[in-house]
Design a protein around this motif. Structure first.
Motif, PDB file in Angstrom:
ATOM      1  N   THR A  77       0.832  -1.205   0.000  1.00 32.83           N
ATOM      2  CA  THR A  77       0.000   0.000   0.000  1.00 32.83           C
ATOM      3  C   THR A  77       0.868   1.257   0.000  1.00 32.83           C
ATOM      4  N   ARG A  78       0.255   2.349  -0.431  1.00 35.47           N
ATOM      5  CA  ARG A  78       0.961   3.643  -0.459  1.00 35.47           C
ATOM      6  C   ARG A  78       1.229   4.140   0.964  1.00 35.47           C
ATOM      7  N   GLU A  79       0.268   3.966   1.829  1.00 33.08           N
ATOM      8  CA  GLU A  79       0.367   4.403   3.224  1.00 33.08           C
ATOM      9  C   GLU A  79       0.172   3.192   4.135  1.00 33.08           C
ATOM     10  N   ALA A  80       0.713   3.259   5.337  1.00 33.17           N
ATOM     11  CA  ALA A  80       0.563   2.170   6.294  1.00 33.17           C
ATOM     12  C   ALA A  80      -0.897   2.000   6.697  1.00 33.17           C
ATOM     13  N   ARG A  81      -1.291   0.746   6.826  1.00 29.89           N
ATOM     14  CA  ARG A  81      -2.622   0.374   7.317  1.00 29.89           C
ATOM     15  C   ARG A  81      -2.386  -0.493   8.547  1.00 29.89           C
ATOM     16  N   ASP A  82      -2.841  -0.036   9.698  1.00 31.51           N
ATOM     17  CA  ASP A  82      -2.616  -0.758  10.954  1.00 31.51           C
ATOM     18  C   ASP A  82      -1.136  -1.093  11.142  1.00 31.51           C
ATOM     19  N   GLY A  83      -0.270  -0.158  10.761  1.00 26.04           N
ATOM     20  CA  GLY A  83       1.159  -0.325  10.956  1.00 26.04           C
ATOM     21  C   GLY A  83       1.870  -1.142   9.878  1.00 26.04           C
TER      22      GLY A  83
END
Length: 123
Positions: A77-83
């Motif tokens: 992913t481009r940004e962290a999701r749940d770390g």
């Protein structure tokens, strides 16, 4: 070229343009040569590599994810999701908005707009 799909195009070290292509009848050496010849203008700017997607096939469109449901994939992913920014597991769902993957951290639905890169991984 009809029916040839560019799955991934990236410039890598040394000014090489790498293309992974796919075709409904598969990717042969002859097809790679045809694509290379069709991109004459780009060959003036870059060293060109054209190849089949191979075992680590990039997944780019919803149809790609649907085609490989039940297979293992890595979705970054481009940004962290749940770390986490990387999820590896079985593809368990794919619609027109998101892909669902059963990863080690649990089942996660990831909108396509949040995917940086994804590909199949060895079973």
């Amino acid at each position: 070229m009809p029916d040839v799909e560019v799955l991934l195009a990236e410039v890598v070290a040394g000014g090489t343009l790498r293309l992974f292509v796919d075709h409904p009848d598969g990717v042969s050496l002859a097809l790679c040569e045809q694509v290379t010849r069709a991109l004459e203008d780009l060959r003036e700017q870059y060293a060109l590599e054209v190849s089949s997607p191979g075992r680590d096939r990039p997944l780019v469109k919803p149809d790609h994810f649907r085609r490989f449901l039940g297979r293992r994939a890595r979705v970054r992913t481009r940004e962290a999701r749940d770390g986490h920014k990387s999820f590896t597991g079985e593809l368990v769902g794919a619609d027109d908005r998101e892909v669902t993957i059963a990863a080690e951290t649990g089942v996660v639905a990831i909108p396509y707009t949040e995917i940086h890169r994804s590909n199949l991984v060895e079973e």
